[in-house]
Design an enzyme around this catalytic site. Structure first.
Site, PDB file in Angstrom:
ATOM      1  N   HIS A   1       0.822  -1.206   0.000  1.00  0.00           N
ATOM      2  CA  HIS A   1       0.000   0.000   0.000  1.00  0.00           C
ATOM      3  C   HIS A   1       0.863   1.266   0.000  1.00  0.00           C
ATOM      4  CE1 HIS A   1      -3.417   2.510   1.868  1.00  0.00           C
ATOM      5  NE2 HIS A   1      -3.896   2.050   0.736  1.00  0.00           N
TER       6      HIS A   1
ATOM      7  N   LYS B   1       3.320   4.449  -0.987  1.00  0.00           N
ATOM      8  CA  LYS B   1       3.224   5.439  -2.059  1.00  0.00           C
ATOM      9  C   LYS B   1       4.381   6.445  -1.925  1.00  0.00           C
ATOM     10  CE  LYS B   1      -1.583   5.177  -0.654  1.00  0.00           C
ATOM     11  NZ  LYS B   1      -1.907   3.934  -1.231  1.00  0.00           N
TER      12      LYS B   1
END
Length: 529
Positions: free
Chosen positions: A183, A185
């Site tokens: 997840h 970024k």
């Protein structure tokens, strides 16, 4: 007579059931056999480039970095146009490297604009490493194959799905592995500047188009923290879960590069892209970055991230998890804790911890999505069943209204041009002095299943505005959830310029929705949410 017929029917039924059961077993075995991952032999380990001080970005930040030893320069990016501009400008300014890591990258206007930015950088000789979680790459295999074939671009897929067509079959074949996702970024140029935060790549995260717009938060960082982000990227890039994309997406066609460039040109000419780029050009960030006048807050900043071993190691270990380290770095709240999360599922332990803080006199405030504003409505069941206990302990709960975007129109809106809204930011401030910005949702999935990352920043100049947002902005943009006078039910307070409205039932929720949430809250699925 009836008994013999019944027995015959039962035998026939059992036979059909056995046949069905064996068919299902055979299908699972077949799918599992097709879903095995290839070996990683031949993959080359690479690391972030270190000799980048002489690049344009390196020269631009060097004087301020030298004047603030050990500290990071931070610029918050709540506005979606600024957040997009920061990434495009970093890609355009890069001279040596771009290291890019994302959970979702949509094939929409924003997605192709940023693909084009990477493609153009590679054309100038910049080394591009693109790491994508593979669960959300459906439909992008030809694009990924073309990018990966460029001599200056390498694409790796994190925890890849082997069955490329019907991706749901991968969960049937290998649920434990496929259910765990990357997840994280980040977007790093020349190992000199990074964008870290909550945004994926797609229209809804950057205020493009007229659909749902997510309020989100990234930060642009320069200084020593960037090297930490690069180390995090290298750990994931060289991890056992990062596979060369070519082994999954196939080879590009002979005309693939020309076709992709034609797609880029068509995307730039698209009315949505034209309107969006015009709005981006009007942002102050563009001028400030080009003129090297962007205001930075200099503060101690540390990156926290999960060990990618979390993806494959399913044992109950805390040494590979971000959350315990995040708690330690943020420190014990003494006065206030302000938490923003789109998917707030604190579980039993988290609820008890927040309740204990509130009982100790700490001001605890939480902003999450209302049921009507959420894009993951099943997650609402894991939050809804905790509300009564949290409120009784003194925790204050706010739920973003689905029409919040219409309350804050203008070029500096966190929702961009969109008319409907949702919350996607993940941030936490303690005592108005320390703030976390990253990908970590305060839910069970982020804590236990997915990998996450973010920055812990010790700076009142960045932390205090979140408290101010709760004081002035949140009450108008969100429903405040309160205990009803009976102490056993809830009420929702909606504030507008014309006054307050009290709702006895959850806004935007039908009877069927309510029954569905209540049923889900009973099931033992909280660990998945």
């Amino acid at each position: 007579m009836f008994a013999s017929v019944a027995c015959a029917w039962t035998r026939g039924s059992l036979g059909r059931h056995r046949m069905l059961a064996w068919t299902v077993v055979a299908l699972v075995v077949l799918v599992a056999g097709c879903a095995s991952l290839p070996p990683l032999e031949g993959r080359t380990a690479t690391t972030a480039l270190a000799d980048t001080a002489g690049t344009r970005l390196g020269r631009a930040v060097a004087p301020d970095v030298a004047a603030n030893p050990g500290k990071a320069g931070i610029h918050a990016l709540p506005n979606p146009y600024d957040a997009f501009a920061a990434r495009v400008l970093l890609a355009g300014a890069a001279e040596k490297s771009l290291d890019v890591q994302y959970f979702i990258w949509h094939g929409d206007q924003v997605g192709y604009l940023l693909f084009e930015a990477l493609w153009q950088a590679a054309g100038r000789g910049v080394r591009v490493r693109l790491l994508l979680d593979d669960l959300n790459t459906a439909g992008l295999d030809p694009v990924i194959a073309t990018l990966d074939a460029h001599p200056n671009i390498e694409v790796r897929l994190y925890n890849p799905v082997v069955i490329r067509g019907n991706r749901a079959l991968n969960f049937l074949a290998d649920f434990t592995r496929v259910n765990r996702r990357m997840h994280n970024k980040s977007f790093t140029a020349d190992n000199q500047a990074s964008v870290v935060g909550g945004r994926n790549i797609g229209n809804e995260y950057f205020g493009a188009g007229s659909g749902v717009g997510f309020a989100d938060l990234d930060v642009l960082a320069v200084g020593p923290a960037v090297r930490e982000v690069s180390r995090e990227f290298d750990v994931y890039w060289n991890s056992p879960s990062a596979y060369p994309a070519s082994g999954f997406v196939g080879s590009p066609t002979p005309d693939a590069a020309a076709d992709l460039e034609a797609r880029f040109a068509a995307n730039r000419a698209d009315p949505v892209s034209l309107a969006y780029l015009e709005a981006v050009r009007a942002t102050p960030l563009v001028r400030e970055l080009l003129d090297r006048k962007l205001a930075l807050d200099w503060a101690n900043a540390e990156i926290v991230y999960d060990d990618p071993a979390k993806t494959l190691d399913t044992k109950e270990r805390t040494d590979v998890l971000l959350f315990p380290e995040l708690v330690r770095r943020m420190g014990r709240p003494e006065k206030s804790l302000d938490l923003v999360s789109p998917y707030f599922v604190p579980g039993t332990g988290g609820s008890e911890s927040l309740a204990a803080l509130a009982r100790r006199g700490v001001s605890v405030r939480v902003l999450t999505n209302s049921f009507a504003a959420s894009d993951e409505r099943s997650v609402h069941s894991g939050y809804a069943k905790r509300r009564l206990d949290l409120l009784r302990a003194g925790v204050r709960l706010y739920e973003l209204k689905p029409n919040a975007a219409r309350e804050v129109r203008g070029s500096r809106s966190v929702f961009g041009s969109t008319s409907s809204s949702g919350l996607h930011a993940k941030t936490l401030a303690v005592d108005d002095s320390r703030i976390f910005v990253g990908s970590f949702n305060f839910d069970q999935r982020s804590a236990l299943l997915n990998t996450e990352m973010g920055l812990v920043i010790s700076d009142p100049a960045l932390a205090e505005p979140l408290g101010g947002f709760f004081d002035t902005g949140v009450p108008m943009l969100a429903y405040e959830v309160r205990l009803a006078p009976d102490g056993d039910s809830l009420e929702w307070i909606e504030r507008t310029p014309s006054g307050e409205t009290r709702h006895d039932a959850e806004p935007g929720m039908t009877w069927a929705d309510r029954m569905g949430v209540e049923m889900l809250s009973i099931l033992p699925i909280e660990w998945l949410l």
